[in-house]
Design a protein around this motif. Structure first.
Motif, PDB file in Angstrom:
ATOM      1  N   ILE A  52       0.848  -1.212   0.000  1.00 54.29           N
ATOM      2  CA  ILE A  52       0.000   0.000   0.000  1.00 54.29           C
ATOM      3  C   ILE A  52       0.874   1.249   0.000  1.00 54.29           C
ATOM      4  N   LYS A  53       1.924   1.239   0.791  1.00 50.77           N
ATOM      5  CA  LYS A  53       2.852   2.383   0.861  1.00 50.77           C
ATOM      6  C   LYS A  53       3.438   2.658  -0.538  1.00 50.77           C
ATOM      7  N   ARG A  54       3.902   1.585  -1.206  1.00 50.61           N
ATOM      8  CA  ARG A  54       4.511   1.755  -2.533  1.00 50.61           C
ATOM      9  C   ARG A  54       3.502   2.300  -3.546  1.00 50.61           C
ATOM     10  N   MET A  55       2.259   1.809  -3.457  1.00 49.38           N
ATOM     11  CA  MET A  55       1.250   2.270  -4.403  1.00 49.38           C
ATOM     12  C   MET A  55       0.881   3.731  -4.165  1.00 49.38           C
ATOM     13  N   LEU A  56       0.807   4.126  -2.903  1.00 49.64           N
ATOM     14  CA  LEU A  56       0.466   5.519  -2.585  1.00 49.64           C
ATOM     15  C   LEU A  56       1.585   6.462  -3.011  1.00 49.64           C
ATOM     16  N   GLU A  57       2.833   6.025  -2.844  1.00 56.04           N
ATOM     17  CA  GLU A  57       3.966   6.902  -3.171  1.00 56.04           C
ATOM     18  C   GLU A  57       4.217   6.984  -4.673  1.00 56.04           C
ATOM     19  N   SER A  58       3.893   5.912  -5.411  1.00 60.77           N
ATOM     20  CA  SER A  58       4.185   5.926  -6.852  1.00 60.77           C
ATOM     21  C   SER A  58       2.939   6.121  -7.718  1.00 60.77           C
ATOM     22  N   SER A  59       1.732   5.846  -7.164  1.00 60.87           N
ATOM     23  CA  SER A  59       0.453   5.992  -7.880  1.00 60.87           C
ATOM     24  C   SER A  59       0.401   5.178  -9.170  1.00 60.87           C
ATOM     25  N   THR A  60       1.083   4.027  -9.186  1.00 61.16           N
ATOM     26  CA  THR A  60       1.055   3.188 -10.389  1.00 61.16           C
ATOM     27  C   THR A  60       0.764   1.755  -9.995  1.00 61.16           C
ATOM     28  N   LEU A  61       0.089   1.028 -10.915  1.00 56.64           N
ATOM     29  CA  LEU A  61      -0.173  -0.382 -10.632  1.00 56.64           C
ATOM     30  C   LEU A  61      -0.120  -1.188 -11.927  1.00 56.64           C
ATOM     31  N   VAL A  62       0.096  -2.501 -11.770  1.00 51.38           N
ATOM     32  CA  VAL A  62       0.033  -3.437 -12.901  1.00 51.38           C
ATOM     33  C   VAL A  62      -0.854  -4.609 -12.486  1.00 51.38           C
ATOM     34  N   CYS A  63      -1.290  -5.392 -13.466  1.00 54.92           N
ATOM     35  CA  CYS A  63      -2.122  -6.569 -13.157  1.00 54.92           C
ATOM     36  C   CYS A  63      -1.250  -7.688 -12.610  1.00 54.92           C
ATOM     37  N   GLY A  64      -1.821  -8.472 -11.705  1.00 56.05           N
ATOM     38  CA  GLY A  64      -1.104  -9.627 -11.153  1.00 56.05           C
ATOM     39  C   GLY A  64      -1.580 -10.913 -11.801  1.00 56.05           C
ATOM     40  N   GLY A  65      -1.317 -12.036 -11.132  1.00 52.55           N
ATOM     41  CA  GLY A  65      -1.791 -13.331 -11.620  1.00 52.55           C
ATOM     42  C   GLY A  65      -1.119 -13.794 -12.891  1.00 52.55           C
ATOM     43  N   GLY A  66       0.173 -13.436 -13.089  1.00 54.28           N
ATOM     44  CA  GLY A  66       0.918 -13.905 -14.262  1.00 54.28           C
ATOM     45  C   GLY A  66       0.708 -13.068 -15.509  1.00 54.28           C
ATOM     46  N   ALA A  67      -0.076 -11.981 -15.428  1.00 52.65           N
ATOM     47  CA  ALA A  67      -0.366 -11.166 -16.617  1.00 52.65           C
ATOM     48  C   ALA A  67       0.892 -10.492 -17.167  1.00 52.65           C
ATOM     49  N   VAL A  68       1.684  -9.883 -16.272  1.00 54.69           N
ATOM     50  CA  VAL A  68       2.881  -9.154 -16.714  1.00 54.69           C
ATOM     51  C   VAL A  68       3.899 -10.122 -17.315  1.00 54.69           C
ATOM     52  N   GLU A  69       4.122 -11.271 -16.639  1.00 49.18           N
ATOM     53  CA  GLU A  69       5.121 -12.236 -17.121  1.00 49.18           C
ATOM     54  C   GLU A  69       4.736 -12.798 -18.489  1.00 49.18           C
ATOM     55  N   ALA A  70       3.442 -13.112 -18.678  1.00 48.17           N
ATOM     56  CA  ALA A  70       2.994 -13.666 -19.963  1.00 48.17           C
ATOM     57  C   ALA A  70       3.139 -12.626 -21.077  1.00 48.17           C
ATOM     58  N   ALA A  71       2.767 -11.378 -20.784  1.00 44.71           N
ATOM     59  CA  ALA A  71       2.878 -10.305 -21.791  1.00 44.71           C
ATOM     60  C   ALA A  71       4.335 -10.082 -22.177  1.00 44.71           C
ATOM     61  N   LEU A  72       5.224 -10.073 -21.178  1.00 42.82           N
ATOM     62  CA  LEU A  72       6.654  -9.873 -21.449  1.00 42.82           C
ATOM     63  C   LEU A  72       7.223 -11.035 -22.256  1.00 42.82           C
ATOM     64  N   SER A  73       6.788 -12.246 -21.932  1.00 42.20           N
ATOM     65  CA  SER A  73       7.278 -13.428 -22.638  1.00 42.20           C
ATOM     66  C   SER A  73       6.956 -13.335 -24.128  1.00 42.20           C
ATOM     67  N   VAL A  74       5.699 -12.988 -24.448  1.00 36.66           N
ATOM     68  CA  VAL A  74       5.279 -12.855 -25.856  1.00 36.66           C
ATOM     69  C   VAL A  74       6.035 -11.715 -26.528  1.00 36.66           C
ATOM     70  N   HIS A  75       6.130 -10.565 -25.841  1.00 38.30           N
ATOM     71  CA  HIS A  75       6.798  -9.400 -26.429  1.00 38.30           C
ATOM     72  C   HIS A  75       8.280  -9.668 -26.687  1.00 38.30           C
ATOM     73  N   LEU A  76       8.976 -10.282 -25.721  1.00 37.55           N
ATOM     74  CA  LEU A  76      10.420 -10.524 -25.869  1.00 37.55           C
ATOM     75  C   LEU A  76      10.711 -11.551 -26.962  1.00 37.55           C
ATOM     76  N   GLU A  77       9.809 -12.513 -27.138  1.00 39.07           N
ATOM     77  CA  GLU A  77      10.008 -13.482 -28.235  1.00 39.07           C
ATOM     78  C   GLU A  77       9.922 -12.774 -29.579  1.00 39.07           C
ATOM     79  N   ASN A  78       8.941 -11.886 -29.707  1.00 38.55           N
ATOM     80  CA  ASN A  78       8.821 -11.115 -30.951  1.00 38.55           C
ATOM     81  C   ASN A  78      10.004 -10.174 -31.127  1.00 38.55           C
ATOM     82  N   PHE A  79      10.431  -9.564 -30.000  1.00 40.11           N
ATOM     83  CA  PHE A  79      11.551  -8.617 -30.038  1.00 40.11           C
ATOM     84  C   PHE A  79      12.850  -9.321 -30.439  1.00 40.11           C
TER      85      PHE A  79
END
Length: 589
Positions: free
Chosen positions: A449-476
């Motif tokens: 909560i402290k980190r979210m209040l200080e940075s005001s940014t969030l990402v989705c959990g539950g493997g969403a970021v890792e799966a998106a990065l995996s697809v993007h890096l393979e294409n990259f």
């Protein structure tokens, strides 16, 4: 080997030496052994570990950093991963298990590449390029900027953090309590804090090569002051967590603007409560010194000719103590708390004056209380002139101090603190193990909560970021025509270890779920006209399906993901660079 070298130089090492592939394989095996210990504790349906030490004390937890901190690890490469978990815990507070799992998977894949003939330098270079691209992609496309974070997002982040812990079943209750606690200690960031935030952002953007456009679109990871906007900080040290046996966990409570001390009145004759008024608040003296009968220092000799003088000496010793107590009382103190002892003589004066006095208080608690009430912890009453005085400005103020029975003992509750922000959470639970685990789970949520209040940014959990990065890096990786291409592809595959582990721990078919997850993200990235919510696709581990995790409220701070990727990659690179290990023999006595 301690024999002379075979090349005839006459040089020798007083110990043993491992080189090349042998040392790499040993390092990777040790790192994987560490990761396998915590692997099954990842995710909302992760399992707990029971750790028993050499004297039989039991610790039951599924917090990665706590598990690894308890282990006695001798292997130097494995120790790097233990330190990695501690670093993630101190920097972010959550994500300690996932950072160790990613680092070990990168190591395993890096070692396989070395075995197949790729030079470690190429692999390391590829990992660095992949990390730079991954962080850039997160900041451009995955991060959601929430200018004024509502309680809903904060509660969702706290729930995501708690979901794998013992208090996950009562997540709503504890998430609300954690959000209230962090918001209650809000204070303006000083110039130094703001400069610190700015330095962190600048260095992270420089290190990852994030362009100015990406910086505008994405996260300023730690909340630097921009455009003259006032920044706030939320010091978690001001939140006091107190554990008390008895009742159920849902009867834990949060005291806003108040403070609870694990101490009780020093004598039964003292009042159980001291109430203040609007015009005359209760004043608290916080001391870090003995309130005991004054005795002459060791080594002082007094030659007395008349026996009657001995009584005068004793009387004067008592008078010195009485004068000290009188100075504290005259300053206006109605509650006296000390970290040291209070003897019967001093107690008598306090009882007569109707003052609550508590002894043997924790020094850390008194420092927090001093901050909360606007007072100071007094170490000595001596002034610059050599006399003894008590400055009334050192007294803290509050509305009321009451002794209340909690569980098996009493606690002092300080209500309506009139200084800076400070608050207390009193945790209730059946036994010591449960209370300790609740404390650890709450600490992780408070950090999130402290980190979210200080940075005001969030990402989705539950493997969403890792799966998106995996697809993007393979294409990259296919856009590069250098040797690093293979290393980047392996980095992309390594990131899938998080959603795979989450699915396996939930007793679901990981192969099918990962295929669906990658398919959704690939569709979202390739087709500009595709549904924008596809990039929020993550795992639903209860139903065993994929879903929009932003809508489901599974979110976490962006800084948590970015830092865990960076820390894991750096740790993997550190261990992959090693190709020689020399263990010096202990010198003969």
């Amino acid at each position: 080997m301690s024999a002379p070298a075979a090349d005839g130089t006459g040089l020798f090492i007083g110990g043993t030496r491992e080189t090349g592939q042998d040392v790499r394989t040993a390092n990777v095996t040790a790192a994987l052994a560490i990761a396998n210990i915590v692997k099954t504790s990842l995710g909302p349906v992760g399992l707990d570990k029971m750790l028993v030490d050499d004297i039989g004390d039991v610790l039951i937890t599924n917090d990665g950093a706590t598990i690894l901190a308890q282990l006695e690890v001798d292997h130097p490469a494995a120790r790097v991963l233990v330190d990695l978990a501690q670093l993630q815990d101190s920097e972010v507070g959550d994500g300690t298990t996932s950072v160790v799992i990613i680092a070990s998977e990168l190591l395993r894949r890096g070692n396989e590449m070395v075995k197949s003939g790729i030079h470690p330098t190429t692999i390391i270079s590829g990992f660095r390029v992949a990390l730079k691209e991954a962080v850039s992609y997160i900041k451009k496309n995955m991060v959601m900027k929430v200018s004024e974070l509502g309680d809903e997002h904060l509660i969702n982040a706290a729930l995501t953090s708690m979901s794998s812990k013992i208090i996950g079943t009562e997540g709503e209750f504890f998430a609300r309590m954690a959000v209230d606690a962090v918001k209650s200690v809000k204070m303006k960031a000083t110039t130094a804090d703001t400069a610190g935030y700015g330095a962190i952002n600048d260095s992270s953007n420089d290190a990852n090569g994030v362009s100015g456009d990406a910086n505008q679109n994405g996260s300023t990871a730690n909340g630097a002051a921009s455009g003259g906007k006032t920044r706030y900080k939320y010091p978690l040290s001001a939140i006091h967590i107190l554990k008390a046996h008895g009742k159920s966990s849902t009867e834990s409570h949060f005291i806003e603007g108040g403070f609870a001390l694990n101490a009780m009145r020093a004598a039964q004759g003292m009042p159980t409560a001291v109430e203040g008024t609007t015009d005359e608040p209760v004043k608290i003296a916080m001391l870090d010194m003995n309130l005991q009968r004054h005795r002459m220092a060791m080594g002082v000799q007094v030659v007395v000719k008349d026996p009657a003088e001995i009584e005068n000496i004793k009387k004067r010793e008592m008078d010195i103590t009485k004068e000290r107590i009188r100075k504290i009382i005259d300053a206006g103190a109605r509650v006296v708390l000390t970290t040291k002892g209070v003897d019967d003589l001093c107690m008598k004066y306090f009882v007569e004056a109707g003052i609550i006095c508590a002894r043997r208080c924790s020094k850390d608690d008194l420092k927090r209380l001093a901050k909360a009430t606007g007072g100071k912890v007094v170490v000595t009453m001596a002034d610059m002139d050599g006399n003894e005085t008590f400055d009334p400005e050192c007294l803290g103020t509050c509305n009321a101090v009451r002794e209340e029975r909690i569980g098996d003992g009493e606690m002092l509750y300080v209500h309506g603190c009139q200084g800076g922000g400070a608050s207390t959470i009193v945790l209730r639970g059946a036994n010591e193990y449960m209370l300790d685990e609740m404390d650890r789970a709450l600490h992780d949520s408070l950090c999130v909560i402290k980190r979210m209040l200080e940075s005001s940014t969030l990402v989705c959990g539950g493997g969403a970021v890792e799966a998106a990065l995996s697809v993007h890096l393979e294409n990259f990786s296919t856009t590069l025509d250098t040797r690093e291409q293979i290393a980047i592809q392996e980095f992309a595959d390594a990131l899938l270890v998080i959603p795979k582990t989450l699915a396996v721990n939930a007793a679901k078919d990981s192969s099918e779920l990962i295929a669906k997850l990658r398919s959704a993200h690939a569709k979202g990235q390739k087709d500009p006209s595709a549904d924008k919510t596809l990039q929020h696709t993550g795992l639903d581990l209860v139903e065993g399906v994929i879903r929009d995790n932003l809508a489901a409220g599974v979110v976490e701070p962006a800084i948590s993901k970015i830092k865990s990727l960076r820390f894991a990659t750096e740790a993997a690179i550190t261990i992959l660079r090693i190709d020689d290990r020399i263990t010096l023999a202990k010198g003969q006595q």
